[in-house]
Design a protein around this motif. Structure first.
Motif, short mmCIF file in Angstrom:
data_model
loop_
_atom_site.label_atom_id
_atom_site.label_comp_id
_atom_site.label_asym_id
_atom_site.label_seq_id
_atom_site.Cartn_x
_atom_site.Cartn_y
_atom_site.Cartn_z
N ASP A 57 61.76 -47.70 51.48
CA ASP A 57 62.93 -48.56 51.65
C ASP A 57 63.56 -48.27 53.02
N VAL A 58 64.15 -49.29 53.62
CA VAL A 58 64.77 -49.11 54.94
C VAL A 58 66.22 -48.66 54.81
N MET A 59 67.01 -49.40 54.06
CA MET A 59 68.45 -49.14 53.99
C MET A 59 68.74 -48.13 52.89
N MET A 60 68.94 -46.86 53.29
CA MET A 60 69.27 -45.80 52.35
C MET A 60 70.37 -44.93 52.95
N PRO A 61 71.24 -44.35 52.12
CA PRO A 61 72.23 -43.41 52.65
C PRO A 61 71.55 -42.15 53.15
N ALA A 79 51.02 -37.72 59.94
CA ALA A 79 51.07 -38.73 61.00
C ALA A 79 50.20 -39.94 60.71
N ASP A 80 49.11 -39.75 59.96
CA ASP A 80 48.20 -40.87 59.72
C ASP A 80 48.38 -41.50 58.34
N VAL A 81 49.41 -41.07 57.58
CA VAL A 81 49.65 -41.68 56.27
C VAL A 81 50.26 -43.07 56.47
N PRO A 82 49.64 -44.12 55.93
CA PRO A 82 50.18 -45.47 56.13
C PRO A 82 51.52 -45.64 55.41
N VAL A 83 52.45 -46.30 56.10
CA VAL A 83 53.79 -46.54 55.55
C VAL A 83 54.05 -48.05 55.55
N ILE A 84 54.42 -48.55 54.36
CA ILE A 84 54.83 -49.96 54.23
C ILE A 84 56.33 -49.99 53.99
N PHE A 85 57.06 -50.67 54.86
CA PHE A 85 58.49 -50.84 54.66
C PHE A 85 58.73 -51.88 53.56
N VAL A 86 59.65 -51.55 52.64
CA VAL A 86 60.07 -52.48 51.60
C VAL A 86 61.59 -52.60 51.71
N THR A 87 62.10 -53.81 52.00
CA THR A 87 63.53 -53.95 52.29
C THR A 87 64.03 -55.35 51.97
N ALA A 88 65.30 -55.39 51.74
CA ALA A 88 65.94 -56.69 51.52
C ALA A 88 66.26 -57.37 52.83
N LEU A 89 66.15 -56.63 53.92
CA LEU A 89 66.44 -57.21 55.23
C LEU A 89 65.39 -58.26 55.58
N GLY A 90 65.84 -59.32 56.21
CA GLY A 90 64.90 -60.35 56.61
C GLY A 90 64.86 -60.55 58.10
#
Length: 372
Positions: A57-61, A79-90
């Motif tokens: 998630d992007v928006m976290m305290p 460093a090579d672990v793939p990260v997928i952002f999941v967010t309500a931001l558009g």
């Protein structure tokens, strides 16, 4: 990660309901860990087994998704672990920022299950494929290195066998080849430490010179036994024949190159040819077979010239007794700038004690006590 083991996905979101939804979607296919904030995510990612993918998630305290991603990329272990952002931001800017910082993909909430599962599966398979290729590359590199080492050993054994063959016909028996090789090594090391001949004496060239030293007298296989084994001083005609061994040795190596189809470009034989042909040249031009002088004499041959003379002087021959190390040193000093390159003599003097140690350690059993 073994291919039979289910991949592990770390989901990070400060909303408990989102963690539950994502977990229920993923658990039928994957192992799942859940973190309710950035700090906890960085703790869990260090546990074994490490995750194969992170849904972040992007928006976290506290630590937001961008800070967590930056920390993951800064650690070599993640460093090579793939990260997928999941967010309500558009916002496009946020998507671009995430991708620039190393995210592999970007999903918006509410997440569509089929899209999520497809993206997760794709990036885990890509990571597995990269890991497989990396392992294969490492294995191939190891195999290439092993074969290169094996080829080098075969090359060195072949060169030494040829040198030994020549030595069996000569009066110079015992440890002559080993000693002269070590003397060349000492000279090359000292000159390199002094910063001399930087263009000619890099580490690789120095090593090849040392390896090639054993072939310096290969041409003596072409000298008649009546001359090679004569118990006494050679007459003028015999000496002229003896001197041809330098040319015979170089020509034999050149012919072997041609016969093998290798042409003239084999580095490890370049120095062997130079040493065989020119190790009896003298700095003042009075040597043989070409009468070369000064810098025209290849450096490898200049090193071999001093190494060979020191060994010849300090060892017994059928026509002479062994000299003391000090007597040999004094003659070499007198020949500084005449027979020998002055810089090579200076290198010899700097390593003189080690020369003496090598000569004593590898002394032939047939040697008498040296004379002054």
């Amino acid at each position: 990660m073994p291919m039979s083991q289910r991949p592990l996905v770390l989901i990070v979101d400060d909303n408990a309901e989102n963690l539950t939804v994502l977990g229920e979607l993923l658990q039928p296919l994957y192992q799942v860990r859940a973190a309710n904030g950035g700090e906890r995510a960085l703790q869990l990612v260090q546990l074994e087994p490490r995750p194969d993918l992170v849904l972040l998630d992007v928006m976290m305290p506290g630590l937001d998704g961008f800070a967590v991603l930056e920390a993951l990329r800064a650690d070599p272990a993640t460093a090579d672990v793939p990260v997928i952002f999941v967010t309500a931001l558009g916002a496009t800017d946020d998507e671009e920022r995430g991708l620039k910082h190393g995210a592999v993909d970007y999903l918006t909430k509410p997440v569509r299950p089929t899209v999520l599962l497809a993206r997760v599966a794709t990036h885990i398979e890509l990571r597995r494929a990269r890991a497989y290729l990396q392992d294969r590359n490492l294995a191939l590199e190891a195999e290439v290195a092993r074969r290169m080492q094996e080829n080098e050993r075969i090359r060195d054994i072949s060169m030494h066998a040829l040198a030994r063959l020549a030595e069996t016909r000569d009066n110079e028996t015992g440890f002559h080849l080993v000693r002269t090789r070590e003397y060349v090594r000492l000279l090359a090391d000292e000159l390199r430490e002094q910063g001399m001949f930087p263009a000619e004496l890099d580490a690789a060239s120095a090593d090849l010179m040392v390896r090639s030293a054993a072939l310096h007298d290969i041409g003596k296989v072409g000298i008649p036994d009546r001359i090679l084994h004569k118990q006494g001083k050679l007459d003028a005609d015999e000496w002229e024949i003896m001197k041809t061994h330098a040319r015979l040795g170089a020509d034999a190596i050149i012919q072997a190159e041609h016969d093998s189809g290798a042409g003239m470009g084999m580095d490890y034989l370049r120095f062997a040819k130079q040493i065989a042909l020119s190790h009896h040249e003298r700095w003042d031009g009075s040597g043989y077979p070409q009468g070369l002088a000064g810098e025209a004499i290849p450096l490898a041959a200049r090193l071999m010239a001093l190494a060979d003379v020191f060994d010849a002087l300090t060892c017994k021959r059928v026509y002479k007794s062994a000299w003391t190390h000090e007597a040999a040193r004094d003659l070499i000093i007198r020949e500084r700038g005449c027979h020998f390159d002055a810089r090579v003599v200076d290198a010899f003097l700097a390593r003189y004690d080690v020369f003496c140690a090598v000569a004593s350690k590898l002394r032939d059993e047939t040697d008498d006590a040296p004379i002054a």
